[in-house]
Design an enzyme around this catalytic site. Structure first.
Site, PDB file in Angstrom:
ATOM      1  N   HIS A 291      31.807  44.054  45.258  1.00  0.00           N
ATOM      2  CA  HIS A 291      32.955  43.032  45.428  1.00  0.00           C
ATOM      3  C   HIS A 291      33.956  43.713  46.244  1.00  0.00           C
ATOM      4  O   HIS A 291      34.407  44.949  45.695  1.00  0.00           O
ATOM      5  CB  HIS A 291      33.036  42.355  44.084  1.00  0.00           C
ATOM      6  CG  HIS A 291      34.307  41.415  44.210  1.00  0.00           C
ATOM      7  ND1 HIS A 291      33.857  40.048  44.293  1.00  0.00           N
ATOM      8  CD2 HIS A 291      35.518  41.582  44.264  1.00  0.00           C
ATOM      9  CE1 HIS A 291      35.085  39.304  44.388  1.00  0.00           C
ATOM     10  NE2 HIS A 291      35.891  40.367  44.425  1.00  0.00           N
ATOM     11  N   HIS A 334      37.701  46.063  35.899  1.00  0.00           N
ATOM     12  CA  HIS A 334      38.664  47.166  36.173  1.00  0.00           C
ATOM     13  C   HIS A 334      40.020  47.318  35.538  1.00  0.00           C
ATOM     14  O   HIS A 334      40.281  46.489  34.725  1.00  0.00           O
ATOM     15  CB  HIS A 334      38.970  46.678  37.653  1.00  0.00           C
ATOM     16  CG  HIS A 334      39.393  45.439  37.886  1.00  0.00           C
ATOM     17  ND1 HIS A 334      38.811  44.343  37.700  1.00  0.00           N
ATOM     18  CD2 HIS A 334      40.602  44.723  38.324  1.00  0.00           C
ATOM     19  CE1 HIS A 334      39.494  43.234  37.977  1.00  0.00           C
ATOM     20  NE2 HIS A 334      40.886  43.522  38.436  1.00  0.00           N
ATOM     21  N   GLU A 340      49.058  41.760  37.282  1.00  0.00           N
ATOM     22  CA  GLU A 340      48.265  40.591  38.194  1.00  0.00           C
ATOM     23  C   GLU A 340      48.811  39.316  37.382  1.00  0.00           C
ATOM     24  O   GLU A 340      48.119  39.199  36.068  1.00  0.00           O
ATOM     25  CB  GLU A 340      46.810  40.753  38.171  1.00  0.00           C
ATOM     26  CG  GLU A 340      46.665  41.900  39.177  1.00  0.00           C
ATOM     27  CD  GLU A 340      45.078  42.385  38.808  1.00  0.00           C
ATOM     28  OE1 GLU A 340      44.215  41.491  38.230  1.00  0.00           O
ATOM     29  OE2 GLU A 340      44.736  43.115  39.603  1.00  0.00           O
ATOM     30  N   HIS A 364      47.369  40.018  33.445  1.00  0.00           N
ATOM     31  CA  HIS A 364      46.879  41.264  33.244  1.00  0.00           C
ATOM     32  C   HIS A 364      47.826  42.449  33.761  1.00  0.00           C
ATOM     33  O   HIS A 364      47.878  42.619  35.136  1.00  0.00           O
ATOM     34  CB  HIS A 364      45.469  41.490  33.736  1.00  0.00           C
ATOM     35  CG  HIS A 364      44.475  40.307  33.406  1.00  0.00           C
ATOM     36  ND1 HIS A 364      43.517  39.562  34.492  1.00  0.00           N
ATOM     37  CD2 HIS A 364      44.504  39.711  32.194  1.00  0.00           C
ATOM     38  CE1 HIS A 364      42.821  38.846  33.932  1.00  0.00           C
ATOM     39  NE2 HIS A 364      43.229  38.713  32.305  1.00  0.00           N
ATOM     40  N   HIS A 370      40.474  44.099  32.421  1.00  0.00           N
ATOM     41  CA  HIS A 370      39.993  42.900  32.536  1.00  0.00           C
ATOM     42  C   HIS A 370      38.750  42.679  33.543  1.00  0.00           C
ATOM     43  O   HIS A 370      38.180  43.736  34.197  1.00  0.00           O
ATOM     44  CB  HIS A 370      41.090  42.008  33.081  1.00  0.00           C
ATOM     45  CG  HIS A 370      41.802  42.320  34.056  1.00  0.00           C
ATOM     46  ND1 HIS A 370      42.823  43.613  34.283  1.00  0.00           N
ATOM     47  CD2 HIS A 370      41.826  42.056  35.455  1.00  0.00           C
ATOM     48  CE1 HIS A 370      43.207  43.767  35.629  1.00  0.00           C
ATOM     49  NE2 HIS A 370      42.650  42.879  36.313  1.00  0.00           N
TER      50      HIS A 370
END
Length: 438
Positions: A291, A334, A340, A364, A370
């Site tokens: 991703h 991660h 964020e 987060h 998370h």
């Protein structure tokens, strides 16, 4: 670059950061010099600067306004009481992962200003760094009330309902899956033609948002400059009692006026509001494995004083194809240095199977782990990755900052509802390790 001068009272000019020119009356825009001794139609010339006068040419933002009355024609400002915006932020941030339910649409008549709910923030207007994050929920148009923020530019992200933003430089209409950016100090009014509306706001105290450099992507991709729209000139010549509400040094102030401040008949420059349709974002992605980092979804970027590190990034996760093989397709688990704040405009976010709904939000902070919840992990681990998958029903976004986001007391203990079971969505992740089964 100077655009053609449209004569219609409503419409848009395309391009990001262009030097535009627009007039609502033919001949209202002076020719040949920026600020003549006598303006056409008896107008006043006023410069609207968004950067330091000596900022480099590529970063300098200013517009000349030709208006019926100068912006200074109002009575003295007094403190405007707002129950939530008068509340200070928490003294310290939290490493806990937080998630909120959607903000309820008010039952009492509430306009855009009254419906602002501060959620989190960092930095300060004085240091010209950081941001403030708000939710809004309103069910009434602003009536002879106008607003501006001297603290920062405002990125508005509707989630429900249409907004008509009447600004000094023209009209912007935005709906869910579109965004608008109002420059620092620009006066505007919010009308709700379809009734109730709610959404998200990022007030940027730092460097103005710009399009990110594309680097190895090349000359095309992500958000294209041609898809950004700036309004043409329109004006109101209204003599009636009005209120001007200003946000200055984190507090609201109000001044009485005897006319509408939206009386700019012509303007030229590059310090202007703009809108963008997120559905026009040209998504990049992996066609082999893994991703991609969220930076590949970057729409707007507010740079900091450290190269490669943002004051704020605005990132969007739109409909797209997933074609990576033999890999985990959703965002992986991660921890990172960024902080964020996420929101969901519509549909389903591919890393969360439950609890994160349209109008909801999450936070987060730096180095708090998370990633996908247990149900998403199980599903993605068993997926047949030989078949491409189209994620069509989704539009999520992220305000990402280099500085820790401190949460307001309201967001921790009041409105909108803070989910008490957010961490439980990860506690279902089972131990899978077995040294006997490579």
């Amino acid at each position: 670059m100077v655009s053609a001068i449209p004569s219609e009272s409503d419409g848009y000019m395309s391009g990001f950061g262009n030097e535009f020119a627009s007039e609502a009356l033919v001949g209202a825009l002076p020719r040949g010099r920026n600020s003549p001794q006598r303006c056409p139609y008896g107008l006043y010339a006023e410069q609207f600067s968004g950067t330091a006068f000596t900022a480099p040419r590529a970063a300098n933002r200013r517009s000349w306004l030709y208006r019926i009355r100068p912006a200074v024609t109002h009575h003295a400002f007094e403190h405007y009481k707002h129950a939530l915006l008068d509340e200070p932020r928490e003294a310290s941030a939290t490493p806990n992962q937080l998630r909120w339910d959607p903000l309820a649409v008010p039952s009492m008549p509430t306009d855009f200003i009254e419906g602002l709910v501060p959620i989190a923030g960092n930095g300060s207007p004085e240091t010209h760094s950081g941001c403030a994050v708000y939710l809004y929920a309103a069910n009434r148009s602003m009536q002879r009330r106008f607003f501006y923020s001297a603290d920062g530019e405002m990125l508005i992200v509707p989630q429900q309902g249409t907004l008509v933003l009447d600004t000094e430089l023209g009209r912007l209409g935005i709906e869910p899956q579109e965004i608008a950016v109002i420059p620092r100090g620009l006066r505007f009014r919010v009308d709700l033609p379809g009734g109730a509306a709610r959404g998200y706001i990022c007030e940027n105290f730092g460097a103005s948002f710009k399009l990110p450099d594309l680097g190895p992507i090349g000359s095309n991709g992500l958000a294209n400059a041609r898809d950004f729209l700036t309004p043409v000139a329109r004006y109101e010549d209204i003599e009636a009692g009005c209120e001007l509400i200003g946000k200055f040094d984190r507090r609201l102030w109000v001044a009485k006026m005897d006319h509408s401040p939206l009386d700019v008949v012509a303007w030229h420059g590059n310090n202007a509001p703009y809108k963008y349709d997120l559905r026009r974002f040209n998504t990049m992605g992996s066609t082999s494995y893994d991703h991609p980092d969220p930076s590949i979804f970057l729409v707007l970027h507010s740079p900091s004083d450290t190269p490669g590190t943002s004051n704020i990034d605005f990132v969007v996760f739109p409909p797209r194809w997933l074609a990576m093989e033999n890999t985990f397709r959703p965002p992986w688990f991660h921890r990172n240095v960024a902080n964020e704040f996420m929101g969901l405009i519509c549909g389903v976010y591919d890393a969360k199977s439950a609890g994160f709904v349209p109008g909801g939000s999450s936070l987060h902070n730096c180095m708090s782990g998370h990633g996908p919840d247990a149900a998403t992990f199980e599903k993605a681990s068993a997926a047949d990755t030989s078949i491409p998958v189209h994620i069509g029903d989704t539009m999520a976004f992220m305000f990402e900052s280099r500085s820790v986001l401190k949460v307001t007391r309201t967001a921790l203990h009041g409105t909108p509802p803070l989910q008490s079971d957010y961490l439980s969505h990860w506690l279902g992740l089972k131990k899978r390790f077995d040294p006997a089964k490579p």
